[in-house]
Design a protein around this motif. Structure first.
Motif, PDB file in Angstrom:
ATOM      1  N   LYS A 324      -7.711 -17.057  -9.690  1.00  0.00           N
ATOM      2  CA  LYS A 324      -8.239 -18.070  -8.769  1.00  0.00           C
ATOM      3  C   LYS A 324      -7.167 -18.499  -7.769  1.00  0.00           C
ATOM      4  N   ASN A 325      -5.950 -18.709  -8.267  1.00  0.00           N
ATOM      5  CA  ASN A 325      -4.848 -19.088  -7.383  1.00  0.00           C
ATOM      6  C   ASN A 325      -4.519 -17.971  -6.395  1.00  0.00           C
ATOM      7  N   PHE A 326      -4.544 -16.714  -6.855  1.00  0.00           N
ATOM      8  CA  PHE A 326      -4.226 -15.591  -5.974  1.00  0.00           C
ATOM      9  C   PHE A 326      -5.309 -15.408  -4.904  1.00  0.00           C
ATOM     10  N   ARG A 327      -6.548 -15.715  -5.216  1.00  0.00           N
ATOM     11  CA  ARG A 327      -7.608 -15.631  -4.202  1.00  0.00           C
ATOM     12  C   ARG A 327      -7.356 -16.622  -3.066  1.00  0.00           C
ATOM     13  N   VAL A 328      -6.766 -17.765  -3.434  1.00  0.00           N
ATOM     14  CA  VAL A 328      -6.423 -18.744  -2.401  1.00  0.00           C
ATOM     15  C   VAL A 328      -5.240 -18.264  -1.577  1.00  0.00           C
ATOM     16  N   LEU A 329      -4.233 -17.675  -2.259  1.00  0.00           N
ATOM     17  CA  LEU A 329      -3.033 -17.221  -1.555  1.00  0.00           C
ATOM     18  C   LEU A 329      -3.295 -15.995  -0.693  1.00  0.00           C
ATOM     19  N   HIS A 330      -4.194 -15.119  -1.157  1.00  0.00           N
ATOM     20  CA  HIS A 330      -4.454 -13.860  -0.451  1.00  0.00           C
ATOM     21  C   HIS A 330      -5.967 -13.692  -0.255  1.00  0.00           C
ATOM     22  N   PRO A 331      -6.524 -14.434   0.665  1.00  0.00           N
ATOM     23  CA  PRO A 331      -7.990 -14.370   0.854  1.00  0.00           C
ATOM     24  C   PRO A 331      -8.464 -13.023   1.367  1.00  0.00           C
ATOM     25  N   GLU A 332      -7.551 -12.216   1.939  1.00  0.00           N
ATOM     26  CA  GLU A 332      -7.949 -10.909   2.443  1.00  0.00           C
ATOM     27  C   GLU A 332      -8.131  -9.887   1.324  1.00  0.00           C
ATOM     28  N   PHE A 333      -7.710 -10.221   0.094  1.00  0.00           N
ATOM     29  CA  PHE A 333      -7.830  -9.303  -1.040  1.00  0.00           C
ATOM     30  C   PHE A 333      -9.074  -9.625  -1.869  1.00  0.00           C
ATOM     31  N   VAL A 334      -9.582  -8.575  -2.522  1.00  0.00           N
ATOM     32  CA  VAL A 334     -10.688  -8.736  -3.470  1.00  0.00           C
ATOM     33  C   VAL A 334     -10.108  -8.593  -4.878  1.00  0.00           C
ATOM     34  N   PHE A 335     -10.289  -9.636  -5.703  1.00  0.00           N
ATOM     35  CA  PHE A 335      -9.802  -9.628  -7.086  1.00  0.00           C
ATOM     36  C   PHE A 335     -11.021  -9.590  -8.012  1.00  0.00           C
ATOM     37  N   LEU A 336     -11.138  -8.541  -8.801  1.00  0.00           N
ATOM     38  CA  LEU A 336     -12.253  -8.391  -9.738  1.00  0.00           C
ATOM     39  C   LEU A 336     -11.744  -8.511 -11.167  1.00  0.00           C
ATOM     40  N   ILE A 337     -12.489  -9.224 -12.015  1.00  0.00           N
ATOM     41  CA  ILE A 337     -12.139  -9.383 -13.433  1.00  0.00           C
ATOM     42  C   ILE A 337     -13.181  -8.658 -14.257  1.00  0.00           C
ATOM     43  N   ASP A 338     -12.740  -7.730 -15.096  1.00  0.00           N
ATOM     44  CA  ASP A 338     -13.639  -6.955 -15.958  1.00  0.00           C
ATOM     45  C   ASP A 338     -13.294  -7.293 -17.402  1.00  0.00           C
ATOM     46  N   GLN A 339     -14.213  -7.962 -18.076  1.00  0.00           N
ATOM     47  CA  GLN A 339     -13.964  -8.355 -19.466  1.00  0.00           C
ATOM     48  C   GLN A 339     -15.239  -8.208 -20.276  1.00  0.00           C
ATOM     49  N   PRO A 340     -15.123  -8.006 -21.598  1.00  0.00           N
ATOM     50  CA  PRO A 340     -16.317  -7.828 -22.439  1.00  0.00           C
ATOM     51  C   PRO A 340     -17.143  -9.098 -22.528  1.00  0.00           C
ATOM     52  N   ALA A 341     -18.403  -8.919 -22.918  1.00  0.00           N
ATOM     53  CA  ALA A 341     -19.312 -10.074 -23.010  1.00  0.00           C
ATOM     54  C   ALA A 341     -18.934 -10.986 -24.176  1.00  0.00           C
ATOM     55  N   TYR A 342     -18.386 -10.411 -25.223  1.00  0.00           N
ATOM     56  CA  TYR A 342     -18.034 -11.228 -26.403  1.00  0.00           C
ATOM     57  C   TYR A 342     -16.684 -11.927 -26.165  1.00  0.00           C
ATOM     58  N   SER A 369      -0.427  -2.732  -2.007  1.00  0.00           N
ATOM     59  CA  SER A 369      -1.831  -2.371  -1.736  1.00  0.00           C
ATOM     60  C   SER A 369      -2.232  -2.878  -0.354  1.00  0.00           C
ATOM     61  N   GLN A 370      -1.496  -2.494   0.648  1.00  0.00           N
ATOM     62  CA  GLN A 370      -1.763  -2.990   1.996  1.00  0.00           C
ATOM     63  C   GLN A 370      -2.925  -2.248   2.680  1.00  0.00           C
ATOM     64  N   GLN A 371      -3.268  -1.056   2.220  1.00  0.00           N
ATOM     65  CA  GLN A 371      -4.354  -0.305   2.842  1.00  0.00           C
ATOM     66  C   GLN A 371      -5.700  -0.670   2.214  1.00  0.00           C
ATOM     67  N   VAL A 372      -5.811  -0.499   0.882  1.00  0.00           N
ATOM     68  CA  VAL A 372      -7.042  -0.844   0.158  1.00  0.00           C
ATOM     69  C   VAL A 372      -6.786  -2.156  -0.570  1.00  0.00           C
ATOM     70  N   LYS A 373      -7.356  -3.226  -0.069  1.00  0.00           N
ATOM     71  CA  LYS A 373      -7.055  -4.560  -0.590  1.00  0.00           C
ATOM     72  C   LYS A 373      -8.026  -4.939  -1.712  1.00  0.00           C
ATOM     73  N   LYS A 374      -7.923  -4.187  -2.778  1.00  0.00           N
ATOM     74  CA  LYS A 374      -8.791  -4.424  -3.932  1.00  0.00           C
ATOM     75  C   LYS A 374      -7.956  -4.287  -5.204  1.00  0.00           C
ATOM     76  N   ILE A 375      -8.044  -5.300  -6.068  1.00  0.00           N
ATOM     77  CA  ILE A 375      -7.275  -5.316  -7.327  1.00  0.00           C
ATOM     78  C   ILE A 375      -8.234  -5.663  -8.456  1.00  0.00           C
ATOM     79  N   VAL A 376      -8.165  -4.858  -9.533  1.00  0.00           N
ATOM     80  CA  VAL A 376      -9.052  -5.050 -10.685  1.00  0.00           C
ATOM     81  C   VAL A 376      -8.219  -5.471 -11.893  1.00  0.00           C
ATOM     82  N   ILE A 377      -8.635  -6.560 -12.536  1.00  0.00           N
ATOM     83  CA  ILE A 377      -7.976  -7.042 -13.763  1.00  0.00           C
ATOM     84  C   ILE A 377      -8.976  -6.884 -14.898  1.00  0.00           C
ATOM     85  N   SER A 378      -8.615  -6.080 -15.888  1.00  0.00           N
ATOM     86  CA  SER A 378      -9.532  -5.846 -17.016  1.00  0.00           C
ATOM     87  C   SER A 378      -8.900  -6.325 -18.310  1.00  0.00           C
ATOM     88  N   LEU A 379      -9.748  -6.763 -19.249  1.00  0.00           N
ATOM     89  CA  LEU A 379      -9.294  -7.247 -20.556  1.00  0.00           C
ATOM     90  C   LEU A 379     -10.077  -6.538 -21.651  1.00  0.00           C
TER      91      LEU A 379
END
Length: 461
Positions: A324-342, A369-379
């Motif tokens: 959430k903090n990084f989305r504020v700092l870098h609004p040009e980036f897409v941050f996706l969170i991938d985590q299980p339902a449980y 990641s200056q060209q493709v501004k997409k970062i995925v965080i998975s758990l």
């Protein structure tokens, strides 16, 4: 006095003393047991003699004192060398007496009621005296035997001399054995001391040649070699760290110095040069600030002491807050969170350190990641760990460079990294932190496709 002796001398004296004392106690016990056994044999012989005399008199009918006087020849045949036999009446008067090399004058003793066996010294000679009351018909008297312990004394004296001589030889042998034992123990320590002296004179390359034996001293030598290997590695890393840190600090300082010199000479009167130099100075000052802060973070990471009591945290919630903090700092980036339902298991790490790890990984992902501004965080959960993976779509890292990514100040593309403000300390700090908690960090990458960094954080039980 003993403080001035060498360890070898002390071990020699100690082992020699231990061997000699052991021998002395064993010999003394052996001498005592032999002596007591010989005394028992002497007593048994005297008792058998008395029993034969009693049997002889008991076979006589109507025995009189005269018959006892005429038994002299029997007593002489029965008597042994260095022995006296006599028979007294109930008043102590001597009826018959025979002697065979036992020249001793015995005063008639009081009539004993039971068998009596005593040991006396007469004229500095050792005697055993046995008194046995006897009854034959109307006769009541005492059979007395005085045995001069000549053979006993000769045997014990000879045994004492032999044992004394052997004791002296044992002292010499124990001294030699003690010296051998001391040399055996001290020799490896001397090698250790020589190696330390060689290290002091010639540097950290020297090592001990460890013998094939498997004991505590060889284990100490192995431990010393391992310790020196670790010290040498630490010195090499420290030297490399100082060189890299000096280089990283020298570059912005040199740029600052160059621009300030330019301004001092003639640039301060040129608005364009003044503006350019001020911008460069601010940029390099900011880089110096970041570098110093990263060095401080690295120093703190090395000094981390994991608390005994750690409150488990919710990894998913912590990831969500940092993203959430990084989305504020870098609004040009897409941050996706991938985590299980449980719900995921809680992790055993302080919240501050976990957030610091996430910040390092996400900051690196943004930088590269200056060209493709997409970062995925998975758990996900895996065995005893919760795995947090950060994947970017940046420049990637060559395969042969992956082994170096945790080295301090290491950067794949130094020029580009410097432009982006990186000093190559982020992953080093992350590894220091996660190692303290018993976790793991791993990197997978493909040039032009991106990089994935995985944190394995221990679950809370």
């Amino acid at each position: 006095m003993t403080r001035r002796l060498s360890l070898q001398s002390k071990l020699t004296m100690l082992s020699a003393a231990a061997i000699f004392i052991t021998y002395f106690l064993f010999t003394f016990l052996q001498y005592y047991m032999v002596k007591q056994w010989m005394l028992r044999e002497e007593r048994k012989t005297m008792e058998r003699t008395v029993a034969e005399i009693e049997t002889y008199y008991a076979e006589k009918r109507n025995l009189s004192w005269e018959d006892i006087r005429r038994s002299r020849s029997f007593l002489e045949r029965l008597n042994e060398r260095y022995q006296l036999i006599r028979v007294t009446d109930e008043k102590g008067a001597i009826i018959v007496s025979v002697s065979n090399g036992a020249s001793v004058s015995l005063t008639p003793d009081e009539k004993p009621s039971t068998r009596k066996l005593d040991e006396h010294f007469v004229n500095h000679e050792r005697f055993l005296l046995l008194s046995q009351p006897f009854h034959a018909g109307q006769l009541h008297g005492t059979i007395e035997i005085a045995r001069r312990l000549v053979k006993f004394q000769q045997t014990t004296d000879t045994l004492f001399i032999i044992m004394t001589v052997i004791g002296v030889l044992a002292m010499a042998a124990s001294a030699l054995a003690g010296r051998f034992v001391a040399q055996t123990f001290v020799r490896p320590l001397q090698k250790l001391a020589k190696t330390m002296a060689a290290i002091q004179d010639n540097g950290l390359k020297q090592r001990i040649d460890v013998p094939p034996a498997r004991d505590e001293i060889t284990e100490l030598m192995h431990m010393f070699n391992r310790m020196m290997d670790e010290i040498e590695r630490s010195f090499a890393v420290q030297r490399q760290f100082v060189e890299d840190a000096s280089h990283e600090l020298r570059t912005p300082i040199a740029i600052l110095q160059g621009h300030l010199s330019l301004l001092q000479r003639w640039g301060k009167h040129n608005p364009e040069i003044l503006e350019e130099s001020l911008q460069a100075a601010v940029k390099e000052a900011e880089r110096l600030k970041r570098l110093v802060l990263e060095l401080l973070d690295l120093s703190r990471a090395e000094a981390i002491a994991v608390p005994e009591e750690i409150a488990p945290i919710d990894a998913a919630a912590a990831v969500g807050q940092v993203v959430k903090n990084f989305r504020v700092l870098h609004p040009e980036f897409v941050f996706l969170i991938d985590q299980p339902a449980y719900p995921l298991a809680r992790v055993l790490i302080t919240k501050h350190h976990f957030e610091q790890l996430l910040f390092i990984l996400l900051d690196n992902a943004v930088k590269y990641s200056q060209q493709v501004k997409k970062i995925v965080i998975s758990l996900r959960e895996e065995d005893a760990f919760v795995i947090v993976a950060v994947r970017d779509h940046g420049i990637g890292i060559p395969k042969d460079e992956l082994k170096n990514v945790f080295l301090r100040f290491y950067r794949v593309d130094k020029a580009r990294s410097r432009e982006q403000g990186g000093a190559g300390l982020g992953l080093s700090i992350a590894k220091e932190i996660i190692d303290k908690y018993g976790g793991q960090i791993a990197v997978e990458s493909e040039v032009g496709q991106g990089t994935t960094v995985e944190l394995a954080v221990p679950k809370a039980e």
